[in-house]
Design a protein around this motif. Structure first.
Motif, PDB file in Angstrom:
ATOM      1  N   HIS A   1       8.321  10.696   1.009  1.00 34.84           N
ATOM      2  CA  HIS A   1       7.405   9.557   0.921  1.00 34.84           C
ATOM      3  C   HIS A   1       5.952  10.038   0.774  1.00 34.84           C
ATOM      4  N   GLN A   2       5.071   9.042   0.577  1.00 32.38           N
ATOM      5  CA  GLN A   2       3.640   9.287   0.367  1.00 32.38           C
ATOM      6  C   GLN A   2       3.075  10.390   1.276  1.00 32.38           C
ATOM      7  N   ASP A   3       2.265  11.278   0.768  1.00 31.25           N
ATOM      8  CA  ASP A   3       1.651  12.384   1.529  1.00 31.25           C
ATOM      9  C   ASP A   3       2.711  13.278   2.193  1.00 31.25           C
ATOM     10  N   SER A   4       3.870  13.416   1.582  1.00 33.65           N
ATOM     11  CA  SER A   4       4.962  14.264   2.134  1.00 33.65           C
ATOM     12  C   SER A   4       5.339  13.846   3.551  1.00 33.65           C
ATOM     13  N   THR A   5       5.821  12.630   3.664  1.00 32.43           N
ATOM     14  CA  THR A   5       6.195  12.087   4.971  1.00 32.43           C
ATOM     15  C   THR A   5       7.627  11.542   4.957  1.00 32.43           C
ATOM     16  N   VAL A   6       8.152  11.341   6.177  1.00 31.17           N
ATOM     17  CA  VAL A   6       9.348  10.518   6.367  1.00 31.17           C
ATOM     18  C   VAL A   6       8.892   9.210   7.019  1.00 31.17           C
ATOM     19  N   ILE A   7       9.719   8.175   6.931  1.00 30.90           N
ATOM     20  CA  ILE A   7       9.415   6.888   7.572  1.00 30.90           C
ATOM     21  C   ILE A   7       9.957   6.933   9.003  1.00 30.90           C
ATOM     22  N   ALA A   8       9.165   6.468   9.960  1.00 28.35           N
ATOM     23  CA  ALA A   8       9.620   6.400  11.353  1.00 28.35           C
ATOM     24  C   ALA A   8       9.667   4.948  11.805  1.00 28.35           C
ATOM     25  N   VAL A   9      10.860   4.500  12.197  1.00 35.49           N
ATOM     26  CA  VAL A   9      11.026   3.155  12.752  1.00 35.49           C
ATOM     27  C   VAL A   9      11.080   3.318  14.275  1.00 35.49           C
ATOM     28  N   VAL A  10      10.259   2.553  14.978  1.00 29.31           N
ATOM     29  CA  VAL A  10      10.186   2.677  16.433  1.00 29.31           C
ATOM     30  C   VAL A  10      10.893   1.488  17.074  1.00 29.31           C
ATOM     31  N   GLN A  11      11.869   1.785  17.922  1.00 32.97           N
ATOM     32  CA  GLN A  11      12.687   0.748  18.551  1.00 32.97           C
ATOM     33  C   GLN A  11      12.693   0.962  20.066  1.00 32.97           C
TER      34      GLN A  11
ATOM     35  N   HIS B   1       4.044  10.853  17.581  1.00 32.04           N
ATOM     36  CA  HIS B   1       2.877  11.202  16.770  1.00 32.04           C
ATOM     37  C   HIS B   1       3.178  10.764  15.336  1.00 32.04           C
ATOM     38  N   PHE B   2       2.142  10.328  14.611  1.00 29.57           N
ATOM     39  CA  PHE B   2       2.329   9.862  13.237  1.00 29.57           C
ATOM     40  C   PHE B   2       1.290  10.482  12.315  1.00 29.57           C
ATOM     41  N   TRP B   3       1.537  10.318  11.010  1.00 30.75           N
ATOM     42  CA  TRP B   3       0.545  10.681   9.987  1.00 30.75           C
ATOM     43  C   TRP B   3      -0.137   9.394   9.536  1.00 30.75           C
ATOM     44  N   SER B   4      -1.450   9.352   9.630  1.00 24.68           N
ATOM     45  CA  SER B   4      -2.177   8.172   9.168  1.00 24.68           C
ATOM     46  C   SER B   4      -2.425   8.278   7.670  1.00 24.68           C
ATOM     47  N   LEU B   5      -1.852   7.331   6.909  1.00 21.17           N
ATOM     48  CA  LEU B   5      -2.018   7.325   5.449  1.00 21.17           C
ATOM     49  C   LEU B   5      -3.464   6.993   5.072  1.00 21.17           C
ATOM     50  N   SER B   6      -4.177   6.240   5.927  1.00 20.91           N
ATOM     51  CA  SER B   6      -5.553   5.874   5.586  1.00 20.91           C
ATOM     52  C   SER B   6      -6.541   6.948   6.041  1.00 20.91           C
ATOM     53  N   ARG B   7      -6.352   7.489   7.243  1.00 23.64           N
ATOM     54  CA  ARG B   7      -7.319   8.478   7.756  1.00 23.64           C
ATOM     55  C   ARG B   7      -6.926   9.917   7.419  1.00 23.64           C
TER      56      ARG B   7
ATOM     57  N   MET C   1       7.361  -1.028  15.730  1.00 24.34           N
ATOM     58  CA  MET C   1       6.435  -0.676  14.644  1.00 24.34           C
ATOM     59  C   MET C   1       7.150   0.230  13.652  1.00 24.34           C
ATOM     60  N   VAL C   2       6.507   0.461  12.518  1.00 27.06           N
ATOM     61  CA  VAL C   2       6.994   1.436  11.555  1.00 27.06           C
ATOM     62  C   VAL C   2       5.776   2.237  11.093  1.00 27.06           C
ATOM     63  N   ALA C   3       5.964   3.532  10.884  1.00 25.70           N
ATOM     64  CA  ALA C   3       4.840   4.396  10.503  1.00 25.70           C
ATOM     65  C   ALA C   3       5.363   5.601   9.743  1.00 25.70           C
ATOM     66  N   SER C   4       4.436   6.474   9.334  1.00 27.99           N
ATOM     67  CA  SER C   4       4.792   7.670   8.569  1.00 27.99           C
ATOM     68  C   SER C   4       4.659   8.910   9.455  1.00 27.99           C
ATOM     69  N   MET C   5       5.492   9.915   9.199  1.00 22.58           N
ATOM     70  CA  MET C   5       5.396  11.188   9.932  1.00 22.58           C
ATOM     71  C   MET C   5       5.485  12.329   8.929  1.00 22.58           C
ATOM     72  N   ASN C   6       4.499  13.215   8.953  1.00 20.94           N
ATOM     73  CA  ASN C   6       4.646  14.453   8.175  1.00 20.94           C
ATOM     74  C   ASN C   6       5.324  15.494   9.073  1.00 20.94           C
ATOM     75  N   ARG C   7       5.516  16.706   8.537  1.00 21.84           N
ATOM     76  CA  ARG C   7       6.239  17.738   9.291  1.00 21.84           C
ATOM     77  C   ARG C   7       5.558  18.016  10.633  1.00 21.84           C
ATOM     78  N   GLU C   8       4.229  18.081  10.628  1.00 23.75           N
ATOM     79  CA  GLU C   8       3.494  18.368  11.869  1.00 23.75           C
ATOM     80  C   GLU C   8       3.718  17.262  12.907  1.00 23.75           C
ATOM     81  N   ALA C   9       3.704  16.010  12.465  1.00 21.42           N
ATOM     82  CA  ALA C   9       3.912  14.880  13.394  1.00 21.42           C
ATOM     83  C   ALA C   9       5.330  14.902  13.955  1.00 21.42           C
TER      84      ALA C   9
ATOM     85  N   ARG D   1       0.803  -1.222   0.000  1.00 18.66           N
ATOM     86  CA  ARG D   1       0.000   0.000   0.000  1.00 18.66           C
ATOM     87  C   ARG D   1       0.838   1.275   0.000  1.00 18.66           C
ATOM     88  N   HIS D   2       2.160   1.118   0.023  1.00 17.62           N
ATOM     89  CA  HIS D   2       2.996   2.315   0.005  1.00 17.62           C
ATOM     90  C   HIS D   2       3.342   2.716  -1.437  1.00 17.62           C
ATOM     91  N   GLN D   3       4.015   3.857  -1.537  1.00 20.19           N
ATOM     92  CA  GLN D   3       4.404   4.455  -2.833  1.00 20.19           C
ATOM     93  C   GLN D   3       4.908   3.407  -3.835  1.00 20.19           C
TER      94      GLN D   3
END
Lengths: 137, 137
Positions: B23-33, B61-67, B42-50, A22-24
């Motif tokens: 990345h999608q919707d102007s995001t960076v990838i965030a890997v959580v360790q 905080h993350f950017w939800s690609l679906s919501r 987990m892994v998720a997306s973050m836009n500038r605001e997140a 579902r990603h880019q």
């Protein structure tokens, strides 16, 4: 015996068909972690073809979002990533590759691509906003 | 003293401005360790605001690609991620969040979202190709 790469092609295809690209560019996210130390080395994208190549060869392959092609990590530098195990996340759109790196993962010759702490980011890239470096594969 | 979250807003903004949101919707990838064990959660997306919210509050905080909105991990479940440190990758489009989780990270109540090995994937999701589960935040 638990399933580990390299896998026969029909099993690799079965697994690849269950993922949610579902990603880019129809990809999943791949997080690469060194198996012996748990250090996170890099993150990249994998399309269906890269997933199958990784599972069948036992070496990490990715989809390049900039060059729009599949590449094997280390195909130029020799610093391949031997994949010991693959763990899939709950919503099937990310893979954790547990690897044995055959050399430094980063094109800067640092062991991990994650090497800028927040202080370094403020100082080293002073004035260079949205700066991007070329990645040597 | 090295810079760690929570940071004042002007520093968080300076850092956020240096990232490459490619990345999608102007995001960076965030890997959580997890900071104490090095387990990838987990892994998720973050836009500038997140990114700014994560750096200023000290909670992921993350950017939800679906919501299509910013959310704080744990805003419903209480299972927040306290961010101990952030490490940025070589091409500035991915962050490694070193965290203290306040509960299980996965909506299944498993500790990590990465919990399906290849055997489980072949068996558990038999016949359910490209299946996606809803994520509980």
């Amino acid at each position: 015996m638990p399933l580990k790469p390299p896998l026969p092609h029909h099993l690799a295809e079965k697994i690849a068909n269950k993922l949610n690209y579902r990603h880019q560019d129809s990809t999943v996210i791949a997080v690469v972690q060194e198996a012996t130390t748990n250090q996170v080395l890099m993150v990249a994208s994998m399309n269906r073809e890269a997933v199958i190549l990784t599972l069948t060869t036992g070496y990490a392959h990715f989809w390049s979002l900039s060059r729009k092609k599949v590449w094997m990590k280390g195909e130029t530098s020799g610093n391949k990533l031997r994949v010991i195990d693959v763990i899939v996340d709950c919503d099937l759109d990310a893979l954790l590759l547990r690897v044995e790196p055959l050399g430094p993962t980063c094109h800067t010759l640092k062991w991990s691509c994650f090497h800028n702490n927040l202080d370094m980011l403020l100082k080293e890239f002073e004035g260079k906003e949205n700066h991007t470096r070329k990645i040597v594969v």
